[in-house]
Write a protein that holds these residues in place. Sequence first.
Motif, PDB file in Angstrom:
ATOM      1  N   GLN A 153      -6.981  14.262  -4.181  1.00 18.30           N
ATOM      2  CA  GLN A 153      -5.959  13.772  -3.509  1.00 18.30           C
ATOM      3  C   GLN A 153      -4.852  12.841  -4.136  1.00 18.30           C
ATOM      4  N   VAL A 154      -3.800  13.236  -3.643  1.00 15.47           N
ATOM      5  CA  VAL A 154      -2.408  12.530  -4.128  1.00 15.47           C
ATOM      6  C   VAL A 154      -1.831  11.613  -3.237  1.00 15.47           C
ATOM      7  N   GLY A 155      -1.213  10.648  -3.923  1.00 16.49           N
ATOM      8  CA  GLY A 155      -0.871   9.483  -3.044  1.00 16.49           C
ATOM      9  C   GLY A 155      -1.153   8.275  -3.479  1.00 16.49           C
ATOM     10  N   PRO A 206      11.334  20.970  11.179  1.00 12.49           N
ATOM     11  CA  PRO A 206      12.590  20.963  10.301  1.00 12.49           C
ATOM     12  C   PRO A 206      12.908  19.442   9.897  1.00 12.49           C
ATOM     13  N   ASP A 207      12.566  18.516  10.699  1.00 10.85           N
ATOM     14  CA  ASP A 207      12.594  17.061  10.805  1.00 10.85           C
ATOM     15  C   ASP A 207      11.533  16.318   9.825  1.00 10.85           C
ATOM     16  N   ALA A 208      10.548  16.874   9.217  1.00 16.31           N
ATOM     17  CA  ALA A 208       9.627  16.546   8.457  1.00 16.31           C
ATOM     18  C   ALA A 208      10.117  15.730   7.127  1.00 16.31           C
ATOM     19  N   PRO A 209       9.535  14.477   6.752  1.00 18.08           N
ATOM     20  CA  PRO A 209      10.144  13.535   5.931  1.00 18.08           C
ATOM     21  C   PRO A 209      10.092  14.272   4.695  1.00 18.08           C
ATOM     22  N   ILE A 210       8.997  15.117   4.383  1.00 15.81           N
ATOM     23  CA  ILE A 210       9.223  15.842   3.282  1.00 15.81           C
ATOM     24  C   ILE A 210      10.465  16.676   2.540  1.00 15.81           C
ATOM     25  N   PHE A 211      11.125  17.122   3.577  1.00 14.19           N
ATOM     26  CA  PHE A 211      12.407  17.660   3.254  1.00 14.19           C
ATOM     27  C   PHE A 211      13.437  16.903   2.466  1.00 14.19           C
ATOM     28  N   GLU A 212      13.065  15.458   2.864  1.00 16.20           N
ATOM     29  CA  GLU A 212      14.354  14.617   2.179  1.00 16.20           C
ATOM     30  C   GLU A 212      14.232  14.338   0.510  1.00 16.20           C
ATOM     31  N   VAL A 213      12.907  14.872   0.160  1.00 16.44           N
ATOM     32  CA  VAL A 213      12.475  14.720  -1.383  1.00 16.44           C
ATOM     33  C   VAL A 213      12.489  16.002  -2.021  1.00 16.44           C
ATOM     34  N   ALA A 214      12.433  16.939  -0.877  1.00 22.55           N
ATOM     35  CA  ALA A 214      12.225  18.533  -1.719  1.00 22.55           C
ATOM     36  C   ALA A 214      13.688  19.216  -2.111  1.00 22.55           C
ATOM     37  N   GLN A 259       0.854  -1.321   0.051  1.00 21.26           N
ATOM     38  CA  GLN A 259      -0.083  -0.030   0.110  1.00 21.26           C
ATOM     39  C   GLN A 259       0.766   1.417   0.050  1.00 21.26           C
ATOM     40  N   GLY A 260       1.997   1.255  -0.680  1.00 25.36           N
ATOM     41  CA  GLY A 260       2.630   2.191  -0.903  1.00 25.36           C
ATOM     42  C   GLY A 260       3.744   2.740   0.256  1.00 25.36           C
ATOM     43  N   LYS A 261       3.615   1.615   1.220  1.00 30.01           N
ATOM     44  CA  LYS A 261       4.704   2.050   2.503  1.00 30.01           C
ATOM     45  C   LYS A 261       6.086   1.779   1.870  1.00 30.01           C
ATOM     46  N   HIS A 268       1.927   9.529   0.734  1.00 31.38           N
ATOM     47  CA  HIS A 268       1.678  10.631  -0.157  1.00 31.38           C
ATOM     48  C   HIS A 268       2.843  10.880  -1.170  1.00 31.38           C
ATOM     49  N   LEU A 269       4.273  10.528  -0.503  1.00 32.68           N
ATOM     50  CA  LEU A 269       5.245  10.577  -1.446  1.00 32.68           C
ATOM     51  C   LEU A 269       5.328   9.847  -2.536  1.00 32.68           C
TER      52      LEU A 269
END
Length: 234
Positions: free
Chosen positions: A163-165, A204-212, A46-48, A187-188
């Motif tokens: 919805q995106v994901g 600042p530790d949000a996972p979204i920053f790893e792909v931004a 399921q996208g995990k 979502h990613l």
Amino acid sequence: VVMAHTYQARDFAPALAARLGRPLVADVTAIAGAWPDLTFSRPCFQGKLSADVRLREPGQLAFVAVQLGAFRVADAPGGTPPSVRRVDVAIAPGAIRQVPEAPFQEARQSVDLSQAERIVAVGRGIKGQEHLAMVESLARALGAEVAASRPICDNGWLPMARQVGSSGQTVAPRLYIALGISGAIQHLVGMKGSRTIVAVNKDPDAPIFEVADYGIVGDLFEVVPAMLAAIEQG
């Protein structure tokens, strides 16, 4: 043999691959390497997680079904147009053992995010539906579509079509702005193919920053008005 990962392909592709004794890689979101040594990426659980799949015999005949929106036409390399050959197939009525019903029609989306050049997506950080007007203003200023993570759509603040994901649409726009989205893997997998990703989040530790490509650690209620002001100033 490449095909779209549609409901129809899910029905006939496995049977066709099994009949011919050939491998099938479905739900592909990315392809790396050079022919014939290719690596196909596809989501699982399921996208995990994301699995990288390689053929045991590079260059062999195989079937590949790709997710809608995972690849952009504009990014395809130029070259000689492929030749098209029409093949007429005659099947004796007695050889048909199934009686098909009307083809399944996928629900028509009110908006096809997979074709959007720019997307402004919003997550839990928006706090309330009454704040969506600010996000919509930014989207209009950029000529972008509005999208959301699952919690926003589950709350009914935006239609499920936006919805995106892993349980929504897969997109790959030129610009993807994520506002208040933490970056859960579900979502990613739906947006990591975007060409440029801009993330705004207080954590600042949000996972979204790893792909931004660009990250802004700050309050979206301060950052978005600043973006709008900068756009208006030209």
